[in-house]
Every structure is written in structure tokens, then in C-alpha cells.
Design an enzyme around this catalytic site. Sequence first.
Site, PDB file in Angstrom:
ATOM      1  N   TYR A  98      43.628  44.348  13.432  1.00  0.00           N
ATOM      2  CA  TYR A  98      42.949  44.477  14.725  1.00  0.00           C
ATOM      3  C   TYR A  98      43.563  45.639  15.511  1.00  0.00           C
ATOM      4  CZ  TYR A  98      41.206  42.903  19.320  1.00  0.00           C
ATOM      5  OH  TYR A  98      40.610  42.817  20.557  1.00  0.00           O
ATOM      6  N   SER A 104      41.596  47.297  23.577  1.00  0.00           N
ATOM      7  CA  SER A 104      42.466  46.141  23.793  1.00  0.00           C
ATOM      8  C   SER A 104      43.851  46.648  24.173  1.00  0.00           C
ATOM      9  CB  SER A 104      42.573  45.324  22.496  1.00  0.00           C
ATOM     10  OG  SER A 104      43.606  44.365  22.596  1.00  0.00           O
TER      11      SER A 104
HETATM   12  N1  NAP Z   1      39.013  38.106  24.688  1.00  0.00           N
HETATM   13  C1  NAP Z   1      40.104  38.832  24.645  1.00  0.00           C
HETATM   14  O1  NAP Z   1      41.210  38.339  24.921  1.00  0.00           O
HETATM   15  C2  NAP Z   1      40.033  40.287  24.258  1.00  0.00           C
HETATM   16  C3  NAP Z   1      41.150  41.086  24.525  1.00  0.00           C
HETATM   17  C4  NAP Z   1      41.101  42.442  24.218  1.00  0.00           C
HETATM   18  C5  NAP Z   1      39.946  42.996  23.694  1.00  0.00           C
HETATM   19  N2  NAP Z   1      38.872  42.191  23.426  1.00  0.00           N
HETATM   20  C6  NAP Z   1      37.670  42.849  22.880  1.00  0.00           C
HETATM   21  O2  NAP Z   1      36.540  42.474  23.629  1.00  0.00           O
HETATM   22  C7  NAP Z   1      35.372  42.617  22.836  1.00  0.00           C
HETATM   23  C8  NAP Z   1      34.504  41.385  22.987  1.00  0.00           C
HETATM   24  O3  NAP Z   1      35.207  40.279  22.462  1.00  0.00           O
HETATM   25  P1  NAP Z   1      35.173  38.835  23.142  1.00  0.00           P
HETATM   26  O4  NAP Z   1      36.554  38.529  23.571  1.00  0.00           O
HETATM   27  O5  NAP Z   1      34.070  38.732  24.111  1.00  0.00           O
HETATM   28  O6  NAP Z   1      34.910  37.946  21.833  1.00  0.00           O
HETATM   29  P2  NAP Z   1      33.713  36.989  21.403  1.00  0.00           P
HETATM   30  O7  NAP Z   1      33.451  35.988  22.454  1.00  0.00           O
HETATM   31  O8  NAP Z   1      34.112  36.527  20.044  1.00  0.00           O
HETATM   32  O9  NAP Z   1      32.445  37.966  21.328  1.00  0.00           O
HETATM   33  C9  NAP Z   1      32.367  38.954  20.350  1.00  0.00           C
HETATM   34  C10 NAP Z   1      30.960  39.461  20.287  1.00  0.00           C
HETATM   35  O10 NAP Z   1      30.883  40.521  19.309  1.00  0.00           O
HETATM   36  C11 NAP Z   1      29.771  40.244  18.481  1.00  0.00           C
HETATM   37  N3  NAP Z   1      29.841  40.891  17.175  1.00  0.00           N
HETATM   38  C12 NAP Z   1      30.790  40.776  16.218  1.00  0.00           C
HETATM   39  N4  NAP Z   1      30.460  41.523  15.151  1.00  0.00           N
HETATM   40  C13 NAP Z   1      29.269  42.132  15.447  1.00  0.00           C
HETATM   41  C14 NAP Z   1      28.412  43.019  14.783  1.00  0.00           C
HETATM   42  N5  NAP Z   1      28.686  43.453  13.533  1.00  0.00           N
HETATM   43  N6  NAP Z   1      27.302  43.453  15.413  1.00  0.00           N
HETATM   44  C15 NAP Z   1      26.995  43.025  16.657  1.00  0.00           C
HETATM   45  N7  NAP Z   1      27.759  42.161  17.339  1.00  0.00           N
HETATM   46  C16 NAP Z   1      28.879  41.718  16.740  1.00  0.00           C
HETATM   47  C17 NAP Z   1      29.729  38.734  18.386  1.00  0.00           C
HETATM   48  O11 NAP Z   1      28.474  38.320  17.862  1.00  0.00           O
HETATM   49  P3  NAP Z   1      28.273  36.897  17.119  1.00  0.00           P
HETATM   50  O12 NAP Z   1      28.089  35.893  18.215  1.00  0.00           O
HETATM   51  O13 NAP Z   1      27.067  37.100  16.282  1.00  0.00           O
HETATM   52  O14 NAP Z   1      29.524  36.659  16.306  1.00  0.00           O
HETATM   53  C18 NAP Z   1      29.954  38.394  19.852  1.00  0.00           C
HETATM   54  O15 NAP Z   1      28.764  38.567  20.582  1.00  0.00           O
HETATM   55  C19 NAP Z   1      35.856  42.877  21.406  1.00  0.00           C
HETATM   56  O16 NAP Z   1      35.744  44.252  21.110  1.00  0.00           O
HETATM   57  C20 NAP Z   1      37.310  42.469  21.456  1.00  0.00           C
HETATM   58  O17 NAP Z   1      38.088  43.153  20.501  1.00  0.00           O
HETATM   59  C21 NAP Z   1      38.892  40.847  23.697  1.00  0.00           C
END
Ligand code: NAP
Length: 285
Positions: free
Chosen positions: A159, A146
Amino acid sequence: MTLHPKSPKVAVITGASGGFGLITALELARAGFRVIATMRNLKKRLALDEAVALENLAAAIEVRHLDVTAFDTHTPFFDSVVGEFGSLDVLVNNAGFSMAGFAEDVSLAELREQFETNFFGAVSLSKAALPQMRLQGSGHVIQVSSVTGRYANACVSSYSASKFALEGWSEALRLEMNPLGIRIVLVEPGAFATDIWEKNVRVGQAAFNVHSPNKERSLRFRDYVRDQVAKRDPREVARLIAALAQDPYPNLRYLVGQDAKTFRILDSLVPWKIWERMVEKRIGL
Ligand SMILES: NC(=O)c1ccc[n+]([C@@H]2O[C@H](COP(=O)([O-])OP(=O)(O)OC[C@H]3O[C@@H](n4cnc5c(N)ncnc54)[C@H](OP(=O)(O)O)[C@@H]3O)[C@@H](O)[C@H]2O)c1
């Protein structure tokens, strides 16, 4: 583990039930990868299944169960992937969540939980994938970090810390693995429209407690994130990950999103004492 090189290349992605994970699985499949799209709760596979059917990608995407915190399952999982699909070319450590809340209001147990998923989950999976990549003399491990893993922010200390840890570990791993032909890459998104911001966000249990000295500040931060943080189209991140998976010599770090790039510019131009006053004012600290 055995080596049976054959095309297409095999990509494993974690957290494919939604957000970046789901659309990156599709993007990788469109790029010609055999994708193993994993999720911890298979009851949530419907959205991916529907998107796969819509694009006629069923032959390219397999859905499998994987919880990134079930560390003991990681090596057997890759053994079964290699047994079934013949190689392991790309691992995208995408699964993660955000534990929000002022540092004083996040318990040690909550901070540990944050690390179990965002840091130790990615570490354990990377370690479990490396033996096969060593055998092949190639492979990409793409860590979804991130912008907050480069520049910390108020109210997301847990985080930020988990992503800083991932950045440091991956930077060292990159130096160790480069001579073996294995590429370690950090993708650092700014704010993108996924469920991480609301539906999936975790907040330290004490944050909105009447006894918290930060209760009012927490409420102001929540409103700031909801109303003022612009969240971009997440396909930009999916496209970048798919491009990196095909790049034989990717760089170590990729900031993605205009907001993330602006952070880097400000960091190089604005002295820290001025920067912190800007943050205080913007968030209402
Ligand atoms: N969106 C942003 O603005 C942003 C910015 C910077 C970095 N990120 C990073 O991008 C990545 C994906 O996040 P996202 O934005 O796509 O969020 P999201 O829509 O909340 O998706 C997160 C995913 O991670 C899964 N997950 C959480 N804990 C888990 C575990 N113990 N084992 C397996 N899967 C697990 C969730 O599964 P469930 O559906 O079962 O909860 C979901 O599929 C993360 O690493 C996040 O830190 C996001």
C-alpha cells in the site's frame, strides 16, 4: 473533446460506493458542483442513492459505472461526461484499497494488483482527464493518497509503495501542469473510519499461512490495527477535498487528521533509529 463552458462546475469522483468517495460526492454536491459519482459495481449504489434522496441532492449527483482498472474505458468515459455535462472541472481519484501483510508474505501478483488500482488507475484517469482540462485552461486533479504515502509503515509495504508512487508521479505532474492552469493536489489522510480497515481490506494470501515466518507477527499487527489505531470521522477528509476543489491555488500536499500531522512532527524531530524502535515496540514487531 469539445468545450462548452457552463455552470455548474463538473466533478468526477471514483470509488463512490462507500467511504470517503460517497461522502465527498455529497459534500461536492452541497458545494454546488454537478457530481458524477462513479463506482465499479452499480449494485452498491443504494447507500449513495439513499443519502442523495435524504438531502434532496438528486439534481446534483449522477451515478455512473467506472472501474479504475478498466484503463481502455477512461477516455470514452470522459468524452461522454463532457458531451453530456459540458466540462470537466475536478477529478477526484479516490478509489483504492489496502493490501496488508508483511512484505515477505505478499506475492508479486498481489503487489501488482495493488498498483493496478492505487497507482495505475489514478494515473490512467488523470491522463484521460487532462486533454479536456488543457482545452479549458483549468481543472483540478485531486489524488487521494495517504499519510502512508509520505511515511511508510510495517505491514503495509504494498500500500505504501503504491501511494509513494502516486506521490512522485503527481509531484512531477504538478510541475508540468501548473503553467497550464491545471492544479494537481495530494490529500494524505491518517486513519479514518471507513471500510478500508476491515470489510475491504485485502491481506497477502501467505500472511496467516502456518508456513509463514511472520504468522504470529501478522496476528499481532491485525490486533493492533483493530484495537489501537484510532479512526476519525471521515467527513473531515470530504470537507477538505470539497474545499480544495474550490481553491484556485491549492498547495501540493495536505496531511489530514491529527495522527497524520503528528507523523510529520515526529519525522522532523525524532532520528530514524529511535523512530524505528518506537514502531517495533508499538506494533509488537
Ligand atoms: N480510510 C482511511 O483511513 C484512509 C487513509 C488514507 C488514505 N485512504 C484512501 O482513501 C481512498 C478511499 O478509501 P476509503 O477509506 O474510503 O475505503 P473504502 O470505504 O474501502 O472505499 C474504497 C472505494 O474504492 C472503490 N474501489 C476499489 N477498487 C476499485 C476499482 N478497481 N474501481 C473503482 N472503484 C474501486 C471501492 O469500491 P467497492 O465498493 O466496489 O469495493 C470503494 O468504493 C483510498 O484511495 C484509500 O487508499 C483511506
